[in-house]
Design a protein around this motif. Sequence first.
Motif, PDB file in Angstrom:
ATOM      1  N   VAL A  21      14.414  -8.930 -14.922  1.00  0.00           N
ATOM      2  CA  VAL A  21      14.048  -9.351 -13.573  1.00  0.00           C
ATOM      3  C   VAL A  21      12.530  -9.434 -13.418  1.00  0.00           C
ATOM      4  O   VAL A  21      12.013 -10.279 -12.684  1.00  0.00           O
ATOM      5  CB  VAL A  21      14.667  -8.395 -12.521  1.00  0.00           C
ATOM      6  CG1 VAL A  21      14.074  -8.604 -11.142  1.00  0.00           C
ATOM      7  CG2 VAL A  21      16.177  -8.595 -12.465  1.00  0.00           C
ATOM      8  N   HIS A  26      12.488 -18.486 -17.111  1.00  0.00           N
ATOM      9  CA  HIS A  26      13.714 -18.879 -16.404  1.00  0.00           C
ATOM     10  C   HIS A  26      14.894 -17.961 -16.700  1.00  0.00           C
ATOM     11  O   HIS A  26      15.827 -17.884 -15.915  1.00  0.00           O
ATOM     12  CB  HIS A  26      14.070 -20.330 -16.732  1.00  0.00           C
ATOM     13  CG  HIS A  26      14.587 -20.521 -18.126  1.00  0.00           C
ATOM     14  ND1 HIS A  26      13.733 -20.597 -19.220  1.00  0.00           N
ATOM     15  CD2 HIS A  26      15.840 -20.630 -18.593  1.00  0.00           C
ATOM     16  CE1 HIS A  26      14.470 -20.745 -20.313  1.00  0.00           C
ATOM     17  NE2 HIS A  26      15.737 -20.775 -19.966  1.00  0.00           N
ATOM     18  N   TRP A  27      14.857 -17.239 -17.814  1.00  0.00           N
ATOM     19  CA  TRP A  27      15.989 -16.371 -18.149  1.00  0.00           C
ATOM     20  C   TRP A  27      15.945 -15.042 -17.427  1.00  0.00           C
ATOM     21  O   TRP A  27      16.774 -14.175 -17.656  1.00  0.00           O
ATOM     22  CB  TRP A  27      16.148 -16.191 -19.656  1.00  0.00           C
ATOM     23  CG  TRP A  27      14.880 -16.037 -20.447  1.00  0.00           C
ATOM     24  CD1 TRP A  27      14.149 -17.051 -20.995  1.00  0.00           C
ATOM     25  CD2 TRP A  27      14.203 -14.832 -20.783  1.00  0.00           C
ATOM     26  NE1 TRP A  27      13.060 -16.533 -21.656  1.00  0.00           N
ATOM     27  CE2 TRP A  27      13.068 -15.171 -21.535  1.00  0.00           C
ATOM     28  CE3 TRP A  27      14.446 -13.493 -20.516  1.00  0.00           C
ATOM     29  CZ2 TRP A  27      12.185 -14.237 -22.025  1.00  0.00           C
ATOM     30  CZ3 TRP A  27      13.562 -12.550 -20.998  1.00  0.00           C
ATOM     31  CH2 TRP A  27      12.449 -12.929 -21.749  1.00  0.00           C
ATOM     32  N   LYS A  28      14.995 -14.878 -16.500  1.00  0.00           N
ATOM     33  CA  LYS A  28      14.956 -13.659 -15.690  1.00  0.00           C
ATOM     34  C   LYS A  28      16.245 -13.485 -14.884  1.00  0.00           C
ATOM     35  O   LYS A  28      16.640 -12.380 -14.576  1.00  0.00           O
ATOM     36  CB  LYS A  28      13.755 -13.660 -14.753  1.00  0.00           C
ATOM     37  CG  LYS A  28      13.893 -14.584 -13.549  1.00  0.00           C
ATOM     38  CD  LYS A  28      12.690 -14.561 -12.653  1.00  0.00           C
ATOM     39  CE  LYS A  28      12.807 -13.429 -11.672  1.00  0.00           C
ATOM     40  NZ  LYS A  28      11.655 -13.291 -10.799  1.00  0.00           N
ATOM     41  N   ARG A  29      16.918 -14.574 -14.573  1.00  0.00           N
ATOM     42  CA  ARG A  29      18.133 -14.498 -13.759  1.00  0.00           C
ATOM     43  C   ARG A  29      19.242 -13.704 -14.436  1.00  0.00           C
ATOM     44  O   ARG A  29      20.140 -13.208 -13.766  1.00  0.00           O
ATOM     45  CB  ARG A  29      18.598 -15.902 -13.381  1.00  0.00           C
ATOM     46  CG  ARG A  29      19.109 -16.730 -14.534  1.00  0.00           C
ATOM     47  CD  ARG A  29      19.342 -18.151 -14.092  1.00  0.00           C
ATOM     48  NE  ARG A  29      20.135 -18.860 -15.070  1.00  0.00           N
ATOM     49  CZ  ARG A  29      21.042 -19.757 -14.783  1.00  0.00           C
ATOM     50  NH1 ARG A  29      21.262 -20.093 -13.531  1.00  0.00           N
ATOM     51  NH2 ARG A  29      21.721 -20.339 -15.728  1.00  0.00           N
ATOM     52  N   TRP A  30      19.189 -13.563 -15.754  1.00  0.00           N
ATOM     53  CA  TRP A  30      20.196 -12.770 -16.456  1.00  0.00           C
ATOM     54  C   TRP A  30      20.090 -11.289 -16.090  1.00  0.00           C
ATOM     55  O   TRP A  30      21.051 -10.539 -16.227  1.00  0.00           O
ATOM     56  CB  TRP A  30      20.074 -12.963 -17.966  1.00  0.00           C
ATOM     57  CG  TRP A  30      20.632 -14.280 -18.405  1.00  0.00           C
ATOM     58  CD1 TRP A  30      19.934 -15.433 -18.639  1.00  0.00           C
ATOM     59  CD2 TRP A  30      22.000 -14.585 -18.594  1.00  0.00           C
ATOM     60  NE1 TRP A  30      20.809 -16.437 -18.984  1.00  0.00           N
ATOM     61  CE2 TRP A  30      22.089 -15.942 -18.965  1.00  0.00           C
ATOM     62  CE3 TRP A  30      23.177 -13.851 -18.492  1.00  0.00           C
ATOM     63  CZ2 TRP A  30      23.291 -16.574 -19.226  1.00  0.00           C
ATOM     64  CZ3 TRP A  30      24.382 -14.481 -18.768  1.00  0.00           C
ATOM     65  CH2 TRP A  30      24.429 -15.820 -19.123  1.00  0.00           C
ATOM     66  N   TYR A  32      20.012 -10.003 -13.192  1.00  0.00           N
ATOM     67  CA  TYR A  32      20.925  -9.715 -12.088  1.00  0.00           C
ATOM     68  C   TYR A  32      22.358  -9.520 -12.579  1.00  0.00           C
ATOM     69  O   TYR A  32      23.081  -8.657 -12.082  1.00  0.00           O
ATOM     70  CB  TYR A  32      20.850 -10.817 -11.030  1.00  0.00           C
ATOM     71  CG  TYR A  32      19.474 -10.917 -10.431  1.00  0.00           C
ATOM     72  CD1 TYR A  32      19.044 -10.002  -9.479  1.00  0.00           C
ATOM     73  CD2 TYR A  32      18.573 -11.899 -10.848  1.00  0.00           C
ATOM     74  CE1 TYR A  32      17.768 -10.065  -8.944  1.00  0.00           C
ATOM     75  CE2 TYR A  32      17.303 -11.971 -10.320  1.00  0.00           C
ATOM     76  CZ  TYR A  32      16.903 -11.055  -9.369  1.00  0.00           C
ATOM     77  OH  TYR A  32      15.634 -11.116  -8.855  1.00  0.00           O
ATOM     78  N   GLY A  68      20.932 -11.329  -5.917  1.00  0.00           N
ATOM     79  CA  GLY A  68      20.223 -12.021  -6.992  1.00  0.00           C
ATOM     80  C   GLY A  68      21.121 -13.020  -7.699  1.00  0.00           C
ATOM     81  O   GLY A  68      20.691 -14.131  -8.039  1.00  0.00           O
ATOM     82  N   ASN A  71      21.457 -15.982  -5.369  1.00  0.00           N
ATOM     83  CA  ASN A  71      20.233 -16.790  -5.290  1.00  0.00           C
ATOM     84  C   ASN A  71      19.893 -17.510  -6.587  1.00  0.00           C
ATOM     85  O   ASN A  71      19.349 -18.627  -6.540  1.00  0.00           O
ATOM     86  CB  ASN A  71      19.053 -15.914  -4.867  1.00  0.00           C
ATOM     87  CG  ASN A  71      19.151 -15.509  -3.419  1.00  0.00           C
ATOM     88  OD1 ASN A  71      19.643 -16.243  -2.581  1.00  0.00           O
ATOM     89  ND2 ASN A  71      18.685 -14.310  -3.118  1.00  0.00           N
ATOM     90  N   TYR A  72      20.187 -16.909  -7.730  1.00  0.00           N
ATOM     91  CA  TYR A  72      19.788 -17.507  -8.999  1.00  0.00           C
ATOM     92  C   TYR A  72      20.905 -18.237  -9.731  1.00  0.00           C
ATOM     93  O   TYR A  72      20.641 -18.975 -10.672  1.00  0.00           O
ATOM     94  CB  TYR A  72      19.174 -16.449  -9.921  1.00  0.00           C
ATOM     95  CG  TYR A  72      17.773 -16.089  -9.534  1.00  0.00           C
ATOM     96  CD1 TYR A  72      16.696 -16.812 -10.007  1.00  0.00           C
ATOM     97  CD2 TYR A  72      17.522 -15.036  -8.661  1.00  0.00           C
ATOM     98  CE1 TYR A  72      15.392 -16.492  -9.652  1.00  0.00           C
ATOM     99  CE2 TYR A  72      16.225 -14.705  -8.287  1.00  0.00           C
ATOM    100  CZ  TYR A  72      15.173 -15.443  -8.788  1.00  0.00           C
ATOM    101  OH  TYR A  72      13.899 -15.128  -8.417  1.00  0.00           O
ATOM    102  N   TRP A  73      22.149 -17.986  -9.353  1.00  0.00           N
ATOM    103  CA  TRP A  73      23.262 -18.612 -10.076  1.00  0.00           C
ATOM    104  C   TRP A  73      24.120 -19.535  -9.213  1.00  0.00           C
ATOM    105  O   TRP A  73      24.661 -20.513  -9.720  1.00  0.00           O
ATOM    106  CB  TRP A  73      24.171 -17.534 -10.684  1.00  0.00           C
ATOM    107  CG  TRP A  73      23.546 -16.825 -11.830  1.00  0.00           C
ATOM    108  CD1 TRP A  73      22.786 -15.690 -11.780  1.00  0.00           C
ATOM    109  CD2 TRP A  73      23.607 -17.188 -13.201  1.00  0.00           C
ATOM    110  NE1 TRP A  73      22.372 -15.329 -13.037  1.00  0.00           N
ATOM    111  CE2 TRP A  73      22.875 -16.230 -13.928  1.00  0.00           C
ATOM    112  CE3 TRP A  73      24.224 -18.240 -13.879  1.00  0.00           C
ATOM    113  CZ2 TRP A  73      22.739 -16.295 -15.314  1.00  0.00           C
ATOM    114  CZ3 TRP A  73      24.085 -18.281 -15.262  1.00  0.00           C
ATOM    115  CH2 TRP A  73      23.345 -17.338 -15.962  1.00  0.00           C
ATOM    116  N   ASP A  77      19.562 -25.477  -4.590  1.00  0.00           N
ATOM    117  CA  ASP A  77      18.266 -25.671  -3.907  1.00  0.00           C
ATOM    118  C   ASP A  77      18.273 -26.875  -3.035  1.00  0.00           C
ATOM    119  O   ASP A  77      18.608 -27.830  -2.934  1.00  0.00           O
ATOM    120  CB  ASP A  77      17.134 -25.773  -4.918  1.00  0.00           C
ATOM    121  CG  ASP A  77      16.879 -24.427  -5.552  1.00  0.00           C
ATOM    122  OD1 ASP A  77      17.103 -23.408  -4.892  1.00  0.00           O
ATOM    123  OD2 ASP A  77      16.443 -24.427  -6.722  1.00  0.00           O
TER     124      ASP A  77
END
Length: 77
Positions: A21, A26-30, A32, A68, A71-73, A77
């Motif tokens: 996080v 872009h892989w920060k969403r993992w 969550y 999260g 919002n990310y998965w 948008d």
Amino acid sequence: MDQIICQIWIIVCGCSAIWLVGRVEHWKRWGYIIGLIGQPAWIYTAITHEQYGIAILAFFYTYSWGQGIYNYWIKKD
């Protein structure tokens, strides 16, 4: 034995989730997803040790990890 498994589960998922996080890629969403995967261990451990304040906190974390994920998965948008 189940407590050892839970502790390892918490450490692996918790450290991985926070590290991911905090990333800018872009892989920060993992993070969550992994954070949410760790929550059952937190809740189980808190309840079996009668640490109800920690259990309430774990439920709040579960909700937050879920936000999260939304919002990310899920959210478009």
